[in-house]
Design a protein around this motif. Structure first.
Motif, short mmCIF file in Angstrom:
data_model
loop_
_atom_site.label_atom_id
_atom_site.label_comp_id
_atom_site.label_asym_id
_atom_site.label_seq_id
_atom_site.Cartn_x
_atom_site.Cartn_y
_atom_site.Cartn_z
N PRO A 157 -18.87 -21.68 -34.62
CA PRO A 157 -20.21 -21.24 -35.04
C PRO A 157 -20.24 -20.92 -36.53
O PRO A 157 -19.22 -20.54 -37.12
N VAL A 158 -21.40 -21.09 -37.13
CA VAL A 158 -21.56 -20.83 -38.56
C VAL A 158 -21.12 -19.41 -38.91
O VAL A 158 -20.45 -19.17 -39.93
N ALA A 159 -21.47 -18.46 -38.07
CA ALA A 159 -21.11 -17.06 -38.34
C ALA A 159 -19.59 -16.89 -38.36
O ALA A 159 -19.04 -16.13 -39.17
N TYR A 216 -25.40 -14.58 -46.33
CA TYR A 216 -24.88 -14.81 -47.68
C TYR A 216 -24.14 -16.14 -47.74
O TYR A 216 -24.27 -16.90 -48.69
N PHE A 217 -23.37 -16.44 -46.70
CA PHE A 217 -22.67 -17.72 -46.63
C PHE A 217 -23.66 -18.87 -46.66
O PHE A 217 -23.49 -19.85 -47.38
N THR A 218 -24.73 -18.77 -45.87
CA THR A 218 -25.72 -19.84 -45.81
C THR A 218 -26.36 -20.06 -47.17
O THR A 218 -26.55 -21.21 -47.61
N ARG A 219 -26.70 -18.97 -47.88
CA ARG A 219 -27.31 -19.10 -49.21
C ARG A 219 -26.34 -19.76 -50.19
O ARG A 219 -26.72 -20.66 -50.95
N ALA A 220 -25.08 -19.33 -50.17
CA ALA A 220 -24.10 -19.90 -51.08
C ALA A 220 -23.87 -21.38 -50.78
O ALA A 220 -23.77 -22.21 -51.68
N GLY A 233 -14.30 -15.23 -45.56
CA GLY A 233 -14.41 -13.99 -46.30
C GLY A 233 -15.79 -13.66 -46.85
O GLY A 233 -15.91 -12.80 -47.72
N PHE A 234 -16.83 -14.34 -46.36
CA PHE A 234 -18.19 -14.01 -46.80
C PHE A 234 -18.64 -12.72 -46.13
O PHE A 234 -18.29 -12.45 -44.98
N ARG A 270 -3.93 -19.26 -51.98
CA ARG A 270 -3.39 -18.38 -50.95
C ARG A 270 -4.40 -17.38 -50.43
O ARG A 270 -4.27 -16.86 -49.31
N ASN A 271 -5.43 -17.07 -51.24
CA ASN A 271 -6.29 -15.93 -50.91
C ASN A 271 -7.79 -16.23 -50.89
O ASN A 271 -8.59 -15.29 -50.84
N PHE A 272 -8.19 -17.51 -50.92
CA PHE A 272 -9.63 -17.78 -51.02
C PHE A 272 -10.39 -17.35 -49.77
O PHE A 272 -11.61 -17.22 -49.78
N ARG A 273 -9.69 -17.13 -48.66
CA ARG A 273 -10.35 -16.72 -47.43
C ARG A 273 -10.56 -15.21 -47.34
O ARG A 273 -11.17 -14.72 -46.39
#
Length: 271
Positions: free
Chosen positions: A236-238, A251-255, A245-246, A180-183
């Protein structure tokens, strides 16, 4: 402070359909093994091979003649190696048949019951592929019989264990809350606090139930959704990073690259 959950992107889901399990994995192991949930109920009927399946954070082995029912919204993932065969039934978002409310893992040992489900699945597929009059109603009738088959097998199945213990109950609560909350950008500490336990205890229970720490389930679920959005949308990636939720696109790209070996842009370019 956690960000409010964005409204998830809704995509149209086809109605009743049958898919060969090897075809599900044809797009890459992430499509079946990574943690995800569906907006429709699903039945997996394995006819050959073996592997492991994780449902609500609990991992079990499966073999041939196992029927596994997964309700909509339940987090899961399963191995599907080259020797695994069977059929996945997707019931659509509004199935016109009575189906179980909770996940089921049935080990079908009676040959007659194995043959019965095989005939039902063949009949459903034949009607779906037919252009004869009333084929849609015929398919629905067979699906109704499939629901009855599931109910009967569930009632006479040997229980694999007694009621889930405290560890598995906690992990099931965690995966439901995670789904329910991963975002939202919540971390393991936030989930543990919401569940009234420490992060260490939550991680210990996840390791017992499925052999993976709590952070691995969270990362797997978020990155699966990212891969799905990269594959199925032109966002878009952003924007995808924000949706999941990144804290930042970087940071998202690194993960993403850490877990997949590719940047989001490179993954999107894959055929």
């Amino acid at each position: 402070m956690n960000k409010p959950a964005p409204v998830p992107i809704e995509r149209p889901v086809s109605q009743l359909r049958l898919v060969a399990i090897p075809r599900l994995a044809a797009g890459g192991r992430w499509r079946v093994e990574a943690m995800r949930s569906l907006s429709e109920p699903c039945l997996l009927w394995f006819t050959k091979g073996q592997g492991r399946i994780t449902i609500s954070g609990v991992t079990r082995g499966y073999t041939a003649h196992n029927a596994i029912f997964i309700p909509a919204g339940v987090m899961h993932g399963f191995e599907a190696g080259p020797q695994v065969f069977g059929t996945a039934v997707f019931f659509g978002r509004d199935p016109k048949v009575t189906l179980p409310k909770a996940p089921l893992h049935l080990r079908i040992r009676e040959v007659h019951a194995q043959q019965e489900v095989n005939v039902l699945l063949d009949s459903i597929l034949r009607e779906l592929e037919s252009d004869t009059p009333a084929n849609d109603r015929a398919a629905e009738a067979y699906v109704g019989l499939l629901g009855v088959w599931l109910e009967r097998q569930a009632k006479k199945a040997e229980p694999e264990s007694a009621r889930p213990d405290a560890t598995r109950r906690l992990v099931a609560r965690y995966t439901a809350l995670l789904e329910r909350n991963f975002r939202t950008g919540m971390g393991v500490a936030d989930f543990a606090a919401a569940l009234g336990v420490t992060p260490t205890h939550l991680t210990r229970c996840c390791n017992i139930a499925c052999g993976r720490p709590a952070i691995a389930l969270l990362q797997d679920r978020r990155i699966f959704e990212a891969r799905k959005l990269l594959t199925e949308t032109k966002l878009p990636v952003a924007r995808i990073a924000e949706q999941l939720g990144f804290n930042s696109p970087a940071y998202f790209t690194r993960a993403f690259q850490h877990l997949t070996g590719k940047s989001p842009t490179a993954f999107r370019r894959l055929p």
